[in-house]
Design a protein around this motif. Structure first.
Motif, PDB file in Angstrom:
ATOM      1  N   UNK A 204       0.853  -1.205   0.000  1.00 35.88           N
ATOM      2  CA  UNK A 204       0.000   0.000   0.000  1.00 35.88           C
ATOM      3  C   UNK A 204       0.881   1.245   0.000  1.00 35.88           C
ATOM      4  N   UNK A 205       1.958   1.192   0.763  1.00 38.58           N
ATOM      5  CA  UNK A 205       2.908   2.327   0.788  1.00 38.58           C
ATOM      6  C   UNK A 205       3.473   2.561  -0.625  1.00 38.58           C
ATOM      7  N   UNK A 206       3.805   1.497  -1.315  1.00 38.85           N
ATOM      8  CA  UNK A 206       4.349   1.623  -2.668  1.00 38.85           C
ATOM      9  C   UNK A 206       3.310   2.174  -3.632  1.00 38.85           C
ATOM     10  N   UNK A 207       2.060   1.726  -3.470  1.00 41.99           N
ATOM     11  CA  UNK A 207       0.974   2.249  -4.310  1.00 41.99           C
ATOM     12  C   UNK A 207       0.780   3.744  -4.060  1.00 41.99           C
ATOM     13  N   UNK A 208       0.916   4.160  -2.807  1.00 45.68           N
ATOM     14  CA  UNK A 208       0.786   5.586  -2.483  1.00 45.68           C
ATOM     15  C   UNK A 208       1.920   6.400  -3.111  1.00 45.68           C
ATOM     16  N   UNK A 209       3.123   5.856  -3.085  1.00 46.61           N
ATOM     17  CA  UNK A 209       4.253   6.594  -3.658  1.00 46.61           C
ATOM     18  C   UNK A 209       4.120   6.705  -5.181  1.00 46.61           C
ATOM     19  N   UNK A 210       3.628   5.669  -5.815  1.00 43.28           N
ATOM     20  CA  UNK A 210       3.377   5.738  -7.261  1.00 43.28           C
ATOM     21  C   UNK A 210       2.294   6.764  -7.573  1.00 43.28           C
ATOM     22  N   UNK A 211       1.248   6.821  -6.737  1.00 41.75           N
ATOM     23  CA  UNK A 211       0.182   7.810  -6.943  1.00 41.75           C
ATOM     24  C   UNK A 211       0.722   9.221  -6.755  1.00 41.75           C
ATOM     25  N   UNK A 212       1.534   9.428  -5.718  1.00 40.13           N
ATOM     26  CA  UNK A 212       2.120  10.752  -5.488  1.00 40.13           C
ATOM     27  C   UNK A 212       2.949  11.179  -6.695  1.00 40.13           C
ATOM     28  N   UNK A 213       3.718  10.256  -7.246  1.00 37.82           N
ATOM     29  CA  UNK A 213       4.542  10.554  -8.418  1.00 37.82           C
ATOM     30  C   UNK A 213       3.655  10.893  -9.629  1.00 37.82           C
ATOM     31  N   UNK A 214       2.606  10.100  -9.838  1.00 32.70           N
ATOM     32  CA  UNK A 214       1.739  10.311 -11.002  1.00 32.70           C
ATOM     33  C   UNK A 214       1.027  11.656 -10.939  1.00 32.70           C
ATOM     34  N   UNK A 215       0.697  12.097  -9.731  1.00 35.74           N
ATOM     35  CA  UNK A 215      -0.058  13.341  -9.566  1.00 35.74           C
ATOM     36  C   UNK A 215       0.830  14.537  -9.196  1.00 35.74           C
ATOM     37  N   UNK A 216       2.133  14.329  -9.108  1.00 31.65           N
ATOM     38  CA  UNK A 216       3.031  15.442  -8.781  1.00 31.65           C
ATOM     39  C   UNK A 216       2.886  15.938  -7.357  1.00 31.65           C
ATOM     40  N   UNK A 217       2.568  15.016  -6.439  1.00 30.27           N
ATOM     41  CA  UNK A 217       2.385  15.376  -5.029  1.00 30.27           C
ATOM     42  C   UNK A 217       3.570  14.867  -4.217  1.00 30.27           C
ATOM     43  N   UNK A 218       3.731  15.430  -3.006  1.00 31.96           N
ATOM     44  CA  UNK A 218       4.763  14.912  -2.099  1.00 31.96           C
ATOM     45  C   UNK A 218       4.312  13.595  -1.493  1.00 31.96           C
ATOM     46  N   UNK A 219       2.997  13.488  -1.245  1.00 32.90           N
ATOM     47  CA  UNK A 219       2.446  12.296  -0.604  1.00 32.90           C
ATOM     48  C   UNK A 219       1.028  12.083  -1.130  1.00 32.90           C
ATOM     49  N   UNK A 220       0.638  10.825  -1.307  1.00 36.52           N
ATOM     50  CA  UNK A 220      -0.746  10.489  -1.663  1.00 36.52           C
ATOM     51  C   UNK A 220      -1.252   9.464  -0.666  1.00 36.52           C
ATOM     52  N   UNK A 221      -2.516   9.605  -0.302  1.00 33.27           N
ATOM     53  CA  UNK A 221      -3.155   8.661   0.615  1.00 33.27           C
ATOM     54  C   UNK A 221      -4.320   8.003  -0.112  1.00 33.27           C
TER      55      UNK A 221
END
Length: 486
Positions: free
Chosen positions: A73-90
Motif C-alpha cells: 500500500x505504501x508503494x501504491x501511495x508513492x506511485x500515486x504521489x509521483x503520477x499526480x506530482x504530489x509529495x504524498x498520496x493517501x
C-alpha cells in the motif's frame, strides 16, 4: 520504502500484484470476512463473481495495512504521489468526502477560521460540524442568466485574508460541478504569503493532472492539500479517492487525522481499483482525456445547433470569477426551452433510458469521462432535440437563481448540536436552521446549520421540490418540517 524494485515505475500496480499472488497460493482463511472467499454467501458470489469476492480480503502481512502502510500500500501511495506530482498520496476508501474532511480536520481545530466559498460540497461543512472551526464565507458571484455560482475572485480572496489574518486556511473548488475554476495559482500565492494553508476540493478535477488543455491542477499550482475523486473521472470504483499533499504538510499527522474516522478494514477491491486506475492514467491518461475533451467539444457544438439549449463552455471565461473552464464538462442550460434542468433529467431517464449526472432548476450536467463513446453522445443529442420538440413551453415565471447568499448566524457545530425544535417549512422563516437542506447531486447545501431561513430560500426549496429535485439533508425525509434553533 518497501521493495525498492517498485521505485516509481508507473507500469507497476503493487496492490493488484500482491492480490494476484495471494489468489495463486490459495491460503485457507481463518480470518474475516466471514463469507470465506464467497463460499458462505453463494448468492453474493453469483452476483459479483468469484474473481471479485475472492480478493475481498482482510489486511494481513503480505497485503499491508491501510492504517499504517509499510509495503504494497505504501508503494501504491508513492506511485500515486509521483503520477499526480504530489509529495504524498493517501488511498481513501471513504470517498472524496473523507478526503475533504481529512483536509479540513488537518488544517483546523475548534475556533479556527477557514475561508471558503459558500458553494462547497456538504462534506466541507460536515467537517466544520465535527471540528468546530468557523467558516468565513466568500459568496461567489452568480451568472444570473445561467443561474449558476462562479469561482472566487482574486480581490474577494485578498479581502477575506486581510479581514481575517488569523484564519488558518483557504479552501478552493477546482473546478465547480459546472466546470468553473478560480485563479488557483494566484490564490495559492496570496494564501501562502499570509501564512495559511491552501486546500483544494478537486472532486471533479482528476483529469487536470493528465493533459495540457486543462486548467491547472492543485499540486501544479502549489496547493498544500487536494482531494481527488478517482472514481469520478479517473475510472476507479465508486467510493475510492486520493488525498494529495504538498511538501510543507506533515504526512504523519495527516495519516493520524485520516485514521480518526476512516475504516480499519480498508476494502482491497477499492484499493486495487485505485492502484490499477492510477497506472492506467499514468500510462494513458493524456491520450484518453484529450479524447474526452474533443468529445465534449463535439457534443457542445451539436447541442447548440439544436436551438433553445446553451451548452456553455470556454466563452464564459473572464480571467477572474471564471478564470478557466474545464472543457470536459458538458453543462447544458435548459431554462430557455421552458423546462427546469431536473425536468429534462427525468424525461431523459424515463423516456429515453439516458441517465445523466444531475439536473437542477436551470441546468443539466452530462458527465463525460474515459468510458464514453461518440455513439452515446449522439444518442443524447438526438434525445435533447426531440425533448425540445415535444415539451418546449414558455419559460416565463421560472425561477432562475441557483445560489442564494446565506446569512450565517452561528457556526455549523454550534447550530447542529444546539437545542432545536421541528417546525413546518413555512413557519421557519426568520429562524436559524440546525440541519442541512440540499439537492443531491450536487450536494451543495441550500441551507447549512447556523444559517438564517429566509422567504427566498423557502421559495427555492418548494420550487425545487415541485420540479422533482432529489432533496436530502433534513431529519424529515419528506422535507415538510425543518429543525431550527429553539
Amino acid at each position: 520504502m518497501g521493495n525498492s524494485t517498485y521505485a516509481l515505475d508507473q507500469n507497476r500496480a503493487p496492490i493488484h500484484e500482491a492480490l494476484e499472488q495471494f489468489r495463486r497460493i490459495r491460503v485457507v482463511p481463518f480470518d474475516v470476512p466471514g463469507h470465506k472467499r464467497g463460499r458462505g454467501n453463494p448468492e453474493l458470489t453469483a452476483f459479483l463473481g468469484h474473481q471479485c469476492v475472492g480478493v475481498d480480503v482482510n489486511s494481513m502481512k503480505p497485503l499491508d495495512n491501510l492504517c499504517h502502510p509499510v509495503s504494497v500500500i505504501r508503494e501504491a501511495e508513492q506511485l500515486a504521489a509521483d503520477a499526480f506530482g504530489a509529495a504524498q498520496a493517501f488511498l481513501m476508501v471513504g470517498g472524496t468526502t473523507s478526503a475533504v474532511q481529512s483536509m479540513v480536520l488537518t488544517a483546523c481545530k475548534r475556533g479556527d477560521e477557514i475561508i471558503l466559498p459558500r458553494n462547497v460540497h456538504r462534506s466541507v461543512i460536515n467537517a466544520l460540524v465535527l471540528c468546530g472551526a468557523v467558516p468565513v464565507y466568500i459568496n461567489p458571484e452568480v451568472d444570473t442568466r445561467l443561474g449558476i455560482s462562479l469561482g472566487m475572485k482574486r480581490e474577494q480572496v485578498a479581502k477575506a485574508i486581510a479581514e481575517h489574518p488569523r484564519a488558518v486556511a483557504v479552501l478552493v473548488n477546482n473546478p465547480t460541478y459546472y466546470g468553473i475554476c478560480s485563479d488557483l495559482r494566484e490564490i495559492v500565492r496570496m494564501v501562502h504569503a499570509a501564512g495559511m494553508l491552501c486546500l483544494v476540493d478537486e472532486a471533479h478535477g482528476t483529469h487536470f493532472y493528465f493533459g495540457e488543455n486543462f486548467p491547472v491542477s492543485a499540486m501544479a499550482a502549489g496547493a498544500d492539500m487536494a482531494a481527488v475523486s478517482m472514481h469520478k473521472s479517473g475510472g476507479s470504483l465508486t467510493q475510492s479517492s486520493f488525498l494529495l499533499t504538498g511538501p510543507n504538510v506533515h504526512a504523519g499527522y495527516v495519516r493520524q487525522i485520516i485514521n480518526l474516522a476512516q475504516t480499519t478494514s480498508g476494502s482491497y477491491l477499492l484499493m486495487s481499483s485505485l492502484d490499477i486506475s492510477r497506472r492506467n492514467l499514468a500510462l494513458r491518461g493524456r491520450k484518453v482525456f484529450e479524447q474526452v475533451r474533443l468529445l465534449a467539444e463535439y457534443a457542445r457544438s451539436e447541442i447548440n445547433l439544436i436551438g433553445g439549449y446553451d451548452a456553455f463552455g470556454q466563452e464564459l471565461v473572464d480571467g477572474d470569477a471564471i478564470y478557466a473552464f474545464d472543457p470536459t464538462k458538458l453543462s447544458i442550460h435548459t431554462r430557455d426551452i421552458g423546462l427546469a434542468g431536473i425536468e429534462v433529467y427525468d424525461i431523459l431517464r424515463d423516456d429515453y433510458d439516458i441517465q445523466i449526472e444531475f439536473g437542477d432548476i436551470g441546468n443539466i450536467l452530462a458527465y463525460l469521462s474515459i468510458g464514453d463513446r461518440v455513439q452515446e453522445v449522439e444518442r443524447l443529442v438526438s434525445a435533447l432535440a426531440e425533448i425540445r420538440r415535444r415539451f418546449q413551453r414558455d419559460p416565463s415565471g421560472m425561477l432562475s437563481q441557483e445560489y442564494i447568499d446565506p446569512e450565517v448566524v452561528a457556526t455549523p457545530q454550534e447550530a447542529f448540536y444546539a437545542e432545536k425544535v421541528s417546525l413546518p417549512l413555512r413557519e421557519t422563516e426568520g429562524r436559524i436552521c440546525s440541519e442541512f437542506v440540499m439537492c443531491y447531486p450536487p450536494g451543495i447545501p441550500i441551507l447549512a446549520p447556523g444559517e438564517k431561513i429566509t422567504r427566498e430560500i423557502l421559495n427555492y426549496i418548494e420550487y425545487a421540490k415541485a420540479k422533482g429535485c432529489s432533496m436530502t439533508g433534513p431529519e424529515d425525509p419528506n422535507i415538510e418540517q425543518l429543525n431550527v434553533l429553539q
